[in-house]
Design a protein around this motif. Structure first.
Motif, PDB file in Angstrom:
ATOM      1  N   VAL A  82       0.868  -1.171   0.000  1.00 37.52           N
ATOM      2  CA  VAL A  82       0.000   0.000   0.000  1.00 37.52           C
ATOM      3  C   VAL A  82       0.904   1.220   0.000  1.00 37.52           C
ATOM      4  N   THR A  83       0.699   2.143  -0.929  1.00 34.84           N
ATOM      5  CA  THR A  83       1.520   3.335  -1.024  1.00 34.84           C
ATOM      6  C   THR A  83       0.632   4.571  -1.043  1.00 34.84           C
ATOM      7  N   CYS A  84       1.216   5.681  -0.619  1.00 36.08           N
ATOM      8  CA  CYS A  84       0.576   6.979  -0.744  1.00 36.08           C
ATOM      9  C   CYS A  84       1.130   7.602  -2.017  1.00 36.08           C
ATOM     10  N   SER A  85       0.284   7.756  -3.027  1.00 37.81           N
ATOM     11  CA  SER A  85       0.750   8.201  -4.338  1.00 37.81           C
ATOM     12  C   SER A  85       1.149   9.670  -4.306  1.00 37.81           C
ATOM     13  N   GLU A  86       1.721  10.131  -5.413  1.00 36.80           N
ATOM     14  CA  GLU A  86       2.138  11.533  -5.511  1.00 36.80           C
ATOM     15  C   GLU A  86       0.946  12.472  -5.472  1.00 36.80           C
ATOM     16  N   THR A  87      -0.248  11.959  -5.777  1.00 34.24           N
ATOM     17  CA  THR A  87      -1.454  12.783  -5.707  1.00 34.24           C
ATOM     18  C   THR A  87      -2.214  12.546  -4.406  1.00 34.24           C
ATOM     19  N   ALA A  88      -1.533  11.954  -3.415  1.00 33.14           N
ATOM     20  CA  ALA A  88      -2.083  11.762  -2.067  1.00 33.14           C
ATOM     21  C   ALA A  88      -3.315  10.870  -2.052  1.00 33.14           C
ATOM     22  N   THR A  89      -3.234   9.757  -2.759  1.00 38.37           N
ATOM     23  CA  THR A  89      -4.293   8.746  -2.693  1.00 38.37           C
ATOM     24  C   THR A  89      -3.657   7.406  -2.334  1.00 38.37           C
ATOM     25  N   LEU A  90      -4.361   6.627  -1.534  1.00 38.43           N
ATOM     26  CA  LEU A  90      -3.868   5.296  -1.166  1.00 38.43           C
ATOM     27  C   LEU A  90      -4.042   4.341  -2.337  1.00 38.43           C
ATOM     28  N   GLN A  91      -2.982   3.657  -2.708  1.00 36.60           N
ATOM     29  CA  GLN A  91      -3.012   2.715  -3.818  1.00 36.60           C
ATOM     30  C   GLN A  91      -2.502   1.369  -3.335  1.00 36.60           C
ATOM     31  N   THR A  92      -3.286   0.327  -3.624  1.00 34.73           N
ATOM     32  CA  THR A  92      -2.921  -1.043  -3.245  1.00 34.73           C
ATOM     33  C   THR A  92      -2.494  -1.811  -4.483  1.00 34.73           C
ATOM     34  N   SER A  93      -1.402  -2.524  -4.383  1.00 39.89           N
ATOM     35  CA  SER A  93      -0.911  -3.324  -5.503  1.00 39.89           C
ATOM     36  C   SER A  93      -0.643  -4.749  -5.047  1.00 39.89           C
ATOM     37  N   GLY A  94      -0.715  -5.654  -5.986  1.00 37.42           N
ATOM     38  CA  GLY A  94      -0.459  -7.065  -5.711  1.00 37.42           C
ATOM     39  C   GLY A  94      -0.368  -7.835  -7.010  1.00 37.42           C
ATOM     40  N   CYS A  95      -0.365  -9.132  -6.931  1.00 38.31           N
ATOM     41  CA  CYS A  95      -0.277  -9.955  -8.125  1.00 38.31           C
ATOM     42  C   CYS A  95      -1.599  -9.936  -8.882  1.00 38.31           C
ATOM     43  N   GLY A  96      -1.519 -10.135 -10.192  1.00 41.76           N
ATOM     44  CA  GLY A  96      -2.700 -10.172 -11.041  1.00 41.76           C
ATOM     45  C   GLY A  96      -3.479 -11.459 -10.858  1.00 41.76           C
ATOM     46  N   PRO A  97      -4.652 -11.548 -11.510  1.00 41.14           N
ATOM     47  CA  PRO A  97      -5.518 -12.721 -11.326  1.00 41.14           C
ATOM     48  C   PRO A  97      -4.913 -14.028 -11.826  1.00 41.14           C
ATOM     49  N   LEU A  98      -3.954 -13.961 -12.764  1.00 41.12           N
ATOM     50  CA  LEU A  98      -3.326 -15.175 -13.296  1.00 41.12           C
ATOM     51  C   LEU A  98      -1.918 -15.375 -12.741  1.00 41.12           C
ATOM     52  N   GLU A  99      -1.574 -14.604 -11.710  1.00 39.14           N
ATOM     53  CA  GLU A  99      -0.223 -14.651 -11.169  1.00 39.14           C
ATOM     54  C   GLU A  99      -0.212 -15.153  -9.739  1.00 39.14           C
ATOM     55  N   HIS A 100       0.947 -15.590  -9.291  1.00 34.45           N
ATOM     56  CA  HIS A 100       1.107 -15.941  -7.888  1.00 34.45           C
ATOM     57  C   HIS A 100       2.433 -15.375  -7.389  1.00 34.45           C
ATOM     58  N   CYS A 101       2.505 -15.198  -6.079  1.00 32.50           N
ATOM     59  CA  CYS A 101       3.681 -14.582  -5.459  1.00 32.50           C
ATOM     60  C   CYS A 101       4.709 -15.656  -5.117  1.00 32.50           C
ATOM     61  N   GLN A 102       5.967 -15.376  -5.450  1.00 39.36           N
ATOM     62  CA  GLN A 102       7.044 -16.319  -5.139  1.00 39.36           C
ATOM     63  C   GLN A 102       7.498 -16.210  -3.690  1.00 39.36           C
ATOM     64  N   GLY A 103       6.976 -15.237  -2.956  1.00 39.65           N
ATOM     65  CA  GLY A 103       7.376 -15.058  -1.565  1.00 39.65           C
ATOM     66  C   GLY A 103       8.537 -14.118  -1.380  1.00 39.65           C
ATOM     67  N   ASN A 104       9.004 -13.508  -2.476  1.00 43.81           N
ATOM     68  CA  ASN A 104      10.117 -12.558  -2.399  1.00 43.81           C
ATOM     69  C   ASN A 104       9.741 -11.214  -3.012  1.00 43.81           C
ATOM     70  N   GLY A 105       8.444 -10.937  -3.072  1.00 41.79           N
ATOM     71  CA  GLY A 105       7.979  -9.683  -3.643  1.00 41.79           C
ATOM     72  C   GLY A 105       7.849  -9.708  -5.149  1.00 41.79           C
ATOM     73  N   ILE A 106       8.085 -10.859  -5.778  1.00 45.80           N
ATOM     74  CA  ILE A 106       8.028 -10.975  -7.240  1.00 45.80           C
ATOM     75  C   ILE A 106       6.823 -11.815  -7.637  1.00 45.80           C
ATOM     76  N   CYS A 107       6.005 -11.272  -8.540  1.00 47.66           N
ATOM     77  CA  CYS A 107       4.853 -11.997  -9.072  1.00 47.66           C
ATOM     78  C   CYS A 107       5.255 -12.732 -10.350  1.00 47.66           C
ATOM     79  N   VAL A 108       4.787 -13.940 -10.496  1.00 47.79           N
ATOM     80  CA  VAL A 108       5.020 -14.702 -11.721  1.00 47.79           C
ATOM     81  C   VAL A 108       3.682 -15.220 -12.231  1.00 47.79           C
ATOM     82  N   LEU A 109       3.617 -15.388 -13.542  1.00 44.45           N
ATOM     83  CA  LEU A 109       2.402 -15.890 -14.157  1.00 44.45           C
ATOM     84  C   LEU A 109       2.270 -17.380 -13.879  1.00 44.45           C
ATOM     85  N   ALA A 110       1.091 -17.799 -13.489  1.00 43.82           N
ATOM     86  CA  ALA A 110       0.830 -19.219 -13.235  1.00 43.82           C
ATOM     87  C   ALA A 110      -0.579 -19.515 -13.739  1.00 43.82           C
TER      88      ALA A 110
END
Length: 264
Positions: A97-125
């Motif tokens: 979760v980050t506070c953007s340059e325009t002062a809005t909260l933005q949440t990011s994560g892996c896409g619907p076809l991706e999974h997390c490797q556990g090191n902050g990197i998303c890979v397609l699965a």
């Protein structure tokens, strides 16, 4: 953003005049301080006794000066964050979760076809299944092939010289199509995965075993369950047992899937 709110506070202290302006532009805000007279005038903004910003004007001689600061920020769990800062991050689930340059909260994560490797990197699965006349694409959508043709099952712009084709034919019933064979087209060569575990490279028959055999960058192997072809540079696996084909892609995030497996 257009100006949505403006507040002005004016104070007179002796012969000095102090004006404080608060401006709100959508999600962003600014504070303007103007002071007439001599001496230091400072204005502090605090949240829960935590100093967030300070604006000050120091007139050494009698005159008017001003100062403006950006007081935009995001509030999350009763804490205020400045624009451009990370609110929280969990590499185990690739969520932040980050506070953007325009002062809005933005949440990011892996896409619907991706999974997390556990090191902050998303890979397609993603997995595509073709059985009989039915195609279940990587989105989980299902459709059926009605005619007897060869269809593009899988391709990706990351590998322009690689294509997986599904060849549909009739069997006992002439009005129903069935997946008869799978063709891997790689670097101008065709690898055909056929009925009974038979594998053809162009016009030659290959002899395969459970030990992988490298053919034009494709690892081929065969056991009692079927034939497996793996393209290791993008982690693509194609399995065919004579009735069902299963295509599995595990690659870098953002990889796109085209053909019937991308959209049945």
């Amino acid at each position: 953003n257009s100006l949505r709110c403006s507040v002005q506070i004016t104070m007179q202290i002796g012969s000095s005049s102090i004006s404080l302006h608060l401006f709100n532009f959508g999600t962003e805000a600014a504070m303007f301080l103007e002071a007439d007279g001599i001496g230091l005038v400072a204005f502090y903004t605090r949240v829960s006794d935590v100093l967030i910003n300070k604006v000050e004007v120091n007139n050494i001689v009698y005159k008017s000066q001003n100062d403006t600061i950006d007081i935009s920020g995001c509030r999350h769990s009763d804490t205020v964050y400045k624009p451009g800062t990370v609110v929280n991050s969990d590499p185990q689930i690739c969520s932040s979760v980050t506070c953007s340059e325009t002062a809005t909260l933005q949440t990011s994560g892996c896409g619907p076809l991706e999974h997390c490797q556990g090191n902050g990197i998303c890979v397609l699965a993603s997995t595509c299944t073709v059985t009989g006349p039915t195609v279940i694409d990587v989105q989980g959508h299902m459709n059926s092939i009605q005619d007897h043709c060869a269809y593009s099952l899988f391709s990706t712009p990351s590998l322009p010289d690689f294509l997986v084709l599904g060849n549909f034919r009739d069997r006992r019933r002439k009005d129903v199509s069935f997946l008869d064979s799978v063709t891997l087209r790689v670097d101008g060569h065709d690898i055909h995965l056929e009925q009974g575990g038979r594998v053809q490279l162009d016009d030659s028959t290959l002899t395969l075993s459970s030990s992988s055999q490298l053919v034009h960058g494709v690892q081929l192997s065969k056991d009692q369950t079927g034939v497996t072809a793996e393209l290791t540079n993008l982690k693509i696996s194609v399995f065919f047992d004579g009735d069902t084909a299963q295509i599995v892609l595990k690659g870098p995030a953002g990889s796109s899937v085209e053909g019937l497996c991308g959209n049945s």
